[in-house]
Design a protein around this motif. Structure first.
Motif, mmCIF file in Angstrom:
data_model
loop_
_atom_site.group_PDB
_atom_site.id
_atom_site.type_symbol
_atom_site.label_atom_id
_atom_site.label_comp_id
_atom_site.label_asym_id
_atom_site.label_seq_id
_atom_site.Cartn_x
_atom_site.Cartn_y
_atom_site.Cartn_z
ATOM 1 N N GLY A 258 0.811 -1.215 0.000
ATOM 2 C CA GLY A 258 0.000 0.000 0.000
ATOM 3 C C GLY A 258 0.839 1.257 0.000
ATOM 4 N N VAL A 259 1.855 1.287 0.854
ATOM 5 C CA VAL A 259 2.731 2.462 0.924
ATOM 6 C C VAL A 259 3.871 2.360 -0.087
ATOM 7 C CG1 VAL A 259 4.271 3.792 2.425
ATOM 8 C CG2 VAL A 259 2.149 2.820 3.342
ATOM 9 N N GLY A 260 4.406 1.149 -0.264
ATOM 10 C CA GLY A 260 5.553 0.962 -1.161
ATOM 11 C C GLY A 260 5.245 1.268 -2.612
ATOM 12 N N ILE A 261 4.028 0.943 -3.069
ATOM 13 C CA ILE A 261 3.617 1.257 -4.440
ATOM 14 C C ILE A 261 2.947 2.620 -4.508
ATOM 15 C CG2 ILE A 261 2.161 0.551 -6.378
ATOM 16 C CD1 ILE A 261 4.531 -1.295 -5.914
ATOM 17 N N GLY A 262 2.145 2.917 -3.487
ATOM 18 C CA GLY A 262 1.402 4.180 -3.480
ATOM 19 C C GLY A 262 2.276 5.413 -3.530
ATOM 20 N N VAL A 263 3.543 5.286 -3.109
ATOM 21 C CA VAL A 263 4.442 6.441 -3.103
ATOM 22 C C VAL A 263 4.626 7.030 -4.500
ATOM 23 C CG1 VAL A 263 6.509 5.005 -3.357
ATOM 24 C CG2 VAL A 263 6.711 7.263 -2.341
ATOM 25 N N CYS A 425 -4.444 7.026 -3.632
ATOM 26 C CA CYS A 425 -3.680 7.723 -4.675
ATOM 27 C C CYS A 425 -3.209 6.750 -5.754
ATOM 28 C CB CYS A 425 -2.484 8.453 -4.068
ATOM 29 S SG CYS A 425 -2.922 9.935 -3.140
ATOM 30 N N ALA A 426 -2.783 5.553 -5.331
ATOM 31 C CA ALA A 426 -2.327 4.557 -6.300
ATOM 32 C C ALA A 426 -3.464 4.162 -7.237
ATOM 33 C CB ALA A 426 -1.781 3.328 -5.582
ATOM 34 N N ALA A 427 -4.635 3.887 -6.682
ATOM 35 C CA ALA A 427 -5.772 3.457 -7.504
ATOM 36 C C ALA A 427 -6.273 4.580 -8.401
ATOM 37 C CB ALA A 427 -6.896 2.954 -6.604
ATOM 38 N N ALA A 428 -6.336 5.798 -7.873
ATOM 39 C CA ALA A 428 -6.895 6.919 -8.631
ATOM 40 C C ALA A 428 -5.924 7.477 -9.667
ATOM 41 C CB ALA A 428 -7.315 8.028 -7.666
ATOM 42 N N THR A 455 -10.793 5.551 -8.175
ATOM 43 C CA THR A 455 -11.287 6.253 -6.981
ATOM 44 C C THR A 455 -12.477 5.521 -6.376
ATOM 45 O OG1 THR A 455 -10.576 8.379 -7.914
ATOM 46 C CG2 THR A 455 -12.154 8.440 -6.092
ATOM 47 N N ALA A 456 -13.471 5.229 -7.224
ATOM 48 C CA ALA A 456 -14.685 4.558 -6.737
ATOM 49 C C ALA A 456 -14.362 3.165 -6.201
ATOM 50 C CB ALA A 456 -15.719 4.471 -7.863
ATOM 51 N N GLY A 457 -13.488 2.428 -6.905
ATOM 52 C CA GLY A 457 -13.143 1.079 -6.481
ATOM 53 C C GLY A 457 -12.460 1.057 -5.127
ATOM 54 N N ILE A 497 -4.706 -3.726 -3.882
ATOM 55 C CA ILE A 497 -4.522 -4.983 -4.598
ATOM 56 C C ILE A 497 -5.634 -5.207 -5.610
ATOM 57 C CG2 ILE A 497 -4.350 -7.505 -4.318
ATOM 58 C CD1 ILE A 497 -1.988 -6.029 -3.170
ATOM 59 N N VAL A 498 -6.808 -4.651 -5.345
ATOM 60 C CA VAL A 498 -7.967 -4.858 -6.208
ATOM 61 C C VAL A 498 -8.218 -3.658 -7.125
ATOM 62 C CG1 VAL A 498 -10.454 -5.317 -6.254
ATOM 63 C CG2 VAL A 498 -9.025 -6.351 -4.471
ATOM 64 N N ALA A 499 -8.304 -2.473 -6.534
ATOM 65 C CA ALA A 499 -8.724 -1.290 -7.282
ATOM 66 C C ALA A 499 -7.701 -0.835 -8.316
ATOM 67 C CB ALA A 499 -9.029 -0.145 -6.307
#
Length: 528
Positions: A258-263, A425-428, A455-457, A497-499
């Motif tokens: 979540g943090v490692g990719i979201g960065v 942020c990663a998903a959107a 965002t919605a997911g 992992i999903v969105a």
């Protein structure tokens, strides 16, 4: 213990004087909108590296994730690896260079504007700005919590007052000085943080009898893991949780990924690539950023886990018990109990630096998202008007929101709230950001679809599936009569992992089904 010494007052006063001087320097150098938004695109690479690192590693990493390591163990060090490989090397060398070049060609001064101009869409810019303005206060709120908790524990200052003082100090130089002031102060604060963490690691090992003795003692505490954690898959503080267990999913999917990719899709970090003059500056920044992140995260996670040894030796209990169940208090309790008084004072400055550097960047990013991206480009359709003034008003409003959240958010929230924002942020943003940089065929329609679906997911999964958020929120229970719509392992799988994969697939499918961008526009974006 509560520290009370004249030395503390002198040190803090000198520190604040330097901070405000740098803020004034930034204010004097802020003459054009580019100065306020992207520091005039001429920041020194070492200042960039320290500013980026100090923004990335806040009290959420030191207090929140350090506390999480106290509960979950050293498996969290995989996040330190991700932070260096993804958050520094890939971010600067792969993403940063392309972002800097394209940002300069498009004259973009914010992350949402970068995306909006690449895909020729004011909607993308405005919607992205709205996401930042609405959800980043959650991230800023938990950074305030991290700093205030240490001040509360160290000085005996009322928590609510500590939150307010921190917010006012940061607001003073961010609202006036823009990104130049933010990056100058970040660099100084990053240096404080680096030194503070080196000393913390050394003193921790000295206190626990050396490196080998400390780690052997922690390995020998496996039998002290509480039954509730054992049932969730906890196998000890020096090993990974049982594969596929709830704690394994929390550690791997929420915290590490979540943090490692979201960065990569953090607006306040991406905009920093656009503050340097050339690609060489970004390459040079890696040499400073890598060691800095290693020291920040590696030390925090190691010390957090090793705090169990200290509390067991001195109080006969593990770290979570010493913090009365609030993991956000593990690091403050350990430092106040185990460290010399002078270091406690100096480390408070380290944490103040960590909090202030991240908060200043968050407030600046939220303000520009509201004033520049949402108000000027989306509402006023590009009319210049009072952009900087509206931005400053936006900063003030988001500061107030962040302070309110710091007052009302529950205990042990820092690490989880950080992962929530990074995952959103990663998903959107990440699918269209990757497309903007590396895929010329990606269309405006594909980008908009991925933005909306991501965002919605992410929000849907948080609200109705992921039990850590769905159960406390209670929305799913109120609407459908169950805590979560799915059961079993799905309830511990993080939304990222999903969105994010779904948003990526949507971006590709919709882009291939719609008209590609014009050759002229692509030339404007990518050059020859």
């Amino acid at each position: 213990m509560a520290v009370s010494t004249p030395l503390l007052g002198v040190i803090v006063l000198i520190y604040l004087m330097i901070i405000f001087y740098l803020g004034l320097l930034g204010y004097k150098k802020t003459k054009e909108i580019d100065d306020y938004m992207v520091a005039g695109r001429s920041i020194h690479p070492y200042i960039l590296a320290l500013s980026y690192g100090a923004t990335f590693i806040s009290t959420s990493a030191i207090i929140g994730f350090g506390g999480a390591a106290g509960a979950l163990g050293m498996g969290l060090l995989w996040l330190a690896v991700m932070n260096i490989v993804v958050g520094i090397f890939i971010a600067f060398v792969v993403f940063g260079k392309r972002t800097r070049r394209m940002g300069a060609r498009l004259n973009a001064v914010t992350f949402p504007e970068f995306l909006g101009k690449r895909f020729q869409s004011r909607f993308i810019q405005g919607f992205s700005g709205a996401i930042i303005g609405i959800f980043m206060p959650l991230y800023a709120g938990i950074v305030l919590i991290g700093g205030a908790r240490f001040v509360e524990t160290t000085l005996g200052v009322n928590y609510d007052i500590a939150v307010l003082i921190l917010a006012i100090i940061v607001a003073a130089y961010v609202i006036t000085g823009g990104l130049i002031a933010v990056m100058y102060t970040d660099a100084l604060q990053g240096a404080f943080m680096f030194i503070g963490m080196i000393v913390l690691l050394a003193l921790t090992y000295i206190k626990l009898g050396g490196v080998t003795a400390a780690h052997e003692a922690l390995s020998g505490m496996t039998g002290l893991v509480p039954e509730s954690l054992v049932a969730g898959g906890h196998l000890g503080w020096t090993t990974m949780p049982a594969f596929g267990s709830p704690i394994w999913w929390t550690l791997v999917s929420t915290l590490v990924l979540g943090v490692g990719i979201g960065v990569l899709a953090q607006p306040q970090l991406a905009v920093r690539y656009m503050t340097v003059e050339n690609d060489r500056a970004l390459s040079r920044a890696v040499l400073v950023g890598g060691p800095f992140i290693l020291m920040m995260t590696g030390v925090a996670f190691t010390v957090g886990a090793l705090s169990n040894v200290y509390f067991q030796k001195t109080q006969g209990i593990i770290a979570v018990a010493a913090a009365k169940g609030n993991t956000d208090l593990i690091i403050p309790e350990f430092i106040n109990g185990a460290m010399p008084e002078l270091f406690v004072v100096l480390f408070m400055l380290t944490l103040l630096a960590a909090a202030m550097s991240t908060l200043s960047s968050q407030f600046h990013t939220m303000g520009t998202a509201i004033g520049h991206d949402f108000y000027r480009e989306f509402i006023k359709k590009g009319e210049v008007g009072q952009t900087v003034n509206i931005t400053r008003l936006g900063i003030a409003l988001t500061i107030i929101t962040s302070v309110i959240l710091a007052y009302i958010l529950p205990i042990s929230i820092i690490a989880r709230a950080t992962a929530i924002f990074f995952g959103l942020c990663a998903a959107a943003f990440l699918p269209m950001y990757v497309g903007a940089l590396f895929w010329k065929r990606m269309t405006r329609e594909g980008a908009i679809a991925s933005l909306l679906v991501g965002t919605a997911g992410s929000l849907f999964w948080l609200t109705f599936i992921h039990s850590k958020e769905a159960v406390p929120l209670g929305i799913c229970k109120a609407l459908f009569g169950v805590d979560t719509l799915l059961t079993g392992t799905w309830t511990v799988v993080d939304p990222i992992i999903v969105a994010t994969p779904i948003a990526m697939i949507v971006a590709i499918v919709v882009s291939l089904a719609t008209t590609p961008p014009s050759a002229e526009h692509l030339k404007d974006c990518y050059g020859k």
